[in-house]
Design a protein around this motif. Structure first.
Motif, short mmCIF file in Angstrom:
data_model
loop_
_atom_site.label_atom_id
_atom_site.label_comp_id
_atom_site.label_asym_id
_atom_site.label_seq_id
_atom_site.Cartn_x
_atom_site.Cartn_y
_atom_site.Cartn_z
N VAL A 130 54.40 -23.89 40.42
CA VAL A 130 53.69 -23.79 41.68
C VAL A 130 52.66 -24.92 41.78
CG1 VAL A 130 52.04 -22.41 43.01
CG2 VAL A 130 54.04 -21.32 41.98
N GLY A 131 51.96 -25.18 40.67
CA GLY A 131 51.00 -26.29 40.65
C GLY A 131 51.67 -27.64 40.77
N ILE A 132 52.80 -27.81 40.09
CA ILE A 132 53.53 -29.08 40.12
C ILE A 132 54.00 -29.40 41.54
CG2 ILE A 132 55.69 -30.19 39.41
CD1 ILE A 132 55.32 -28.82 36.69
N ALA A 133 54.59 -28.40 42.20
CA ALA A 133 55.11 -28.63 43.55
C ALA A 133 54.01 -28.60 44.60
CB ALA A 133 56.17 -27.57 43.88
N GLU B 295 46.99 -32.58 37.93
CA GLU B 295 47.81 -33.67 37.39
C GLU B 295 48.59 -34.37 38.50
OE1 GLU B 295 51.61 -34.29 34.33
OE2 GLU B 295 51.03 -32.29 35.00
N LEU B 296 49.17 -33.58 39.42
CA LEU B 296 50.02 -34.16 40.46
C LEU B 296 49.25 -34.52 41.73
CD1 LEU B 296 53.08 -34.65 40.07
CD2 LEU B 296 52.14 -33.02 38.45
N GLN C 202 61.25 -37.78 48.85
CA GLN C 202 60.09 -37.06 48.33
C GLN C 202 60.19 -35.57 48.60
OE1 GLN C 202 56.47 -38.85 49.71
NE2 GLN C 202 56.86 -40.81 48.72
N TYR C 203 60.73 -35.21 49.76
CA TYR C 203 60.88 -33.80 50.08
C TYR C 203 62.00 -33.17 49.26
CZ TYR C 203 57.61 -34.40 53.89
OH TYR C 203 56.47 -34.64 54.61
N LEU C 204 63.06 -33.92 49.00
CA LEU C 204 64.12 -33.43 48.12
C LEU C 204 63.58 -33.24 46.71
CD1 LEU C 204 67.02 -32.69 47.51
CD2 LEU C 204 67.56 -35.14 47.34
N TYR C 205 62.75 -34.18 46.26
CA TYR C 205 62.14 -34.08 44.94
C TYR C 205 61.23 -32.86 44.85
CZ TYR C 205 59.53 -35.74 40.79
OH TYR C 205 58.95 -35.86 39.56
N ALA C 206 60.41 -32.62 45.90
CA ALA C 206 59.54 -31.44 45.92
C ALA C 206 60.38 -30.17 45.93
CB ALA C 206 58.63 -31.49 47.15
N GLY C 207 61.50 -30.19 46.64
CA GLY C 207 62.37 -29.02 46.65
C GLY C 207 62.95 -28.75 45.28
N VAL D 87 46.77 -18.73 36.29
CA VAL D 87 45.81 -19.51 37.07
C VAL D 87 45.53 -20.84 36.36
CG1 VAL D 87 43.42 -19.62 37.90
CG2 VAL D 87 44.76 -17.52 38.19
N GLY D 88 45.29 -20.77 35.04
CA GLY D 88 45.01 -21.98 34.28
C GLY D 88 46.15 -22.97 34.33
N HIS D 89 47.38 -22.49 34.15
CA HIS D 89 48.54 -23.38 34.15
C HIS D 89 48.75 -24.04 35.51
CE1 HIS D 89 52.97 -23.96 32.70
NE2 HIS D 89 52.21 -25.01 32.41
N ALA D 90 48.61 -23.25 36.56
CA ALA D 90 48.75 -23.80 37.91
C ALA D 90 47.70 -24.87 38.18
CB ALA D 90 48.66 -22.68 38.95
#
Length: 415
Positions: free
Chosen positions: A140-143, A23-24, A269-274, A14-17
């Motif tokens: 999961v948090g990054i994406a 951040e993002l 952006q969607y390719l990057y998220a993928g 939870v903390g890492h996410a």
């Protein structure tokens, strides 16, 4: 995993996410603040850079606090501070308010990695699996951070969005303080002392940490940080160029060509998220690999893969769309598979009673020294070719792989 492992891993996931979600989410909010506060991109970028800078620089004092006071309290403070920082954004009336709030976020978030990784290293018996799940949650948090923030902004005013984003972290801080687990279950029988309480003790502990083996680990993670930050900073822009050269301008058929949605749609952006989402699988594999091979040996293979990907990226793009998709997925998978192996290597070459300080130094290297990767790659991109960019990145991973070979063949942990 036993019950104690599951309790710790759930808490740190939870903390890492949350850390990477916030951040993002900030870059998405910046597009609103540019209009809301009528500031230049340079001024707003500088304000946000203060918070991001504190995120990296604060890792070292964060590591000291972890060794002194333990991980549970520091992670709870981190979560609470991040939640309060986004609540503070609700009341920001100008660039000064934004700077203060984002700085609070950076200071709060900076203690997370030393605290969370120390808790896994010292408390989780199934350490490799713990690193795997922890890394997956971070991805999961990054994406999910940019996606969640963008969706909320479709329905709510940005000040309310920051309040909604603050709630999960505040709740997680309270739950974390009440969760039951043994933070030293994995190192029972080993002597664990509190961290340094004075400047002389700090320098003594630093000298004790920086064995020749750990010095090599420090250099390896610094080079890996240069690759990571240099690659991800400019990849969205590069992917846009690659898509344009392979398939031309992309517009989804579900949008009216003249609609605002079609105008703002950016396939890159969607390719990057993928690519970032594929990294979830990479985190899992990397974590499991730490159970099957020695992590310092594992990073040699992973760094060689990163070198091969960097060298082969442009040729793969020239083969067409499927080549671009394949090499992008491979990059996302491998780049994040590296992280659990790196974390396990840091744990291997550090002492239990100084793990917080050890992770503090190494994450100062990853986020601090690594930040120079963006400047280096940006310079190469400005004055050189696209191929030169990827060759520069390959140079980082190749140098790191050579140092990893020396580490494995010449040095034992804490020698």
């Amino acid at each position: 995993m036993n019950r104690n492992d599951r309790s710790i891993v759930g808490f740190v996931m939870v903390g890492h996410a949350m850390v990477h979600l916030y951040e993002l989410s900030i870059p998405i909010l910046m597009t609103i603040w540019l209009l809301e506060f009528s500031v230049t991109a340079a001024l707003l970028g500088t304000a946000v850079a203060v918070g991001y800078g504190l995120f990296g620089v604060g890792a070292l004092p964060g590591g000291l606090l972890v060794d002194r006071y333990g991980s549970r309290w520091l992670i709870a403070v981190c979560l609470g501070g991040m939640g309060l920082s986004f609540l503070a954004l609700r009341f920001a009336e100008g660039i000064v308010g934004v700077t203060v709030a984002i700085s609070l976020w950076g200071l709060s978030a900076s203690v997370y990695h030393p605290a969370g990784l120390t808790l896994i290293s010292n408390g989780v018996e199934a350490r490799g699996r713990g690193f795997a799940y922890h890394g997956m949650a971070g991805n999961v948090g990054i994406a999910g951070g940019p996606l969640l923030t963008a969706i909320l902004l479709l329905f709510f005013e940005w000040r309310l969005v920051t309040v909604l984003l603050a709630v999960p972290a505040l709740l997680a801080a309270v739950v974390g303080l009440t969760a039951e687990f043994d933070p030293t279950a994995a190192i029972e029988g080993e002597t664990v002392e509190t961290g340094p309480t004075s400047i002389p003790e700090f320098f003594t502990d630093t000298r004790r940490i920086f064995t020749l083996g750990f010095l090599f680990v420090f250099a390896i993670v610094s080079l890996n940080g240069l690759y990571y930050r240099g690659m991800l900073t400019f990849l969205p822009d590069l992917l846009g160029e690659f898509l344009l050269s392979t398939v031309g301008e992309v517009r989804p058929g579900i949008f009216d060509p003249d609609s605002p949605l079609a105008e703002t749609f950016d396939a890159a952006q969607y390719l990057y998220a993928g690519l970032l989402t594929v990294g979830i699988g990479g985190q899992y594999l990397g974590g499991r690999l730490t159970d099957w091979v020695e992590p310092d040996r594992g990073i040699i293979g992973m760094l060689c893969c990163l070198t091969a990907i960097a060298i082969g990226f442009v040729p793969a793009v020239r083969s067409g769309l499927w080549g671009l998709l394949a090499v992008s997925a491979l990059l996302g998978f491998t780049l994040f598979a590296m992280q659990p192996l790196t974390q396990a290597t840091i744990a291997k070459y550090s002492l239990p009673d100084s793990r917080g300080l050890s992770f503090g130094y190494t994450y100062l290297a990853i986020f601090g020294i690594g930040a120079l990767g963006a400047a280096i790659v940006g310079t190469v991109r400005t004055y050189g070719s696209t191929s030169a960019v990827f060759l520069a990145l390959a140079g980082f991973s190749t140098a790191a792989a050579l140092l990893a070979v020396i580490l494995v063949t010449r040095y034992e942990p804490n020698s």
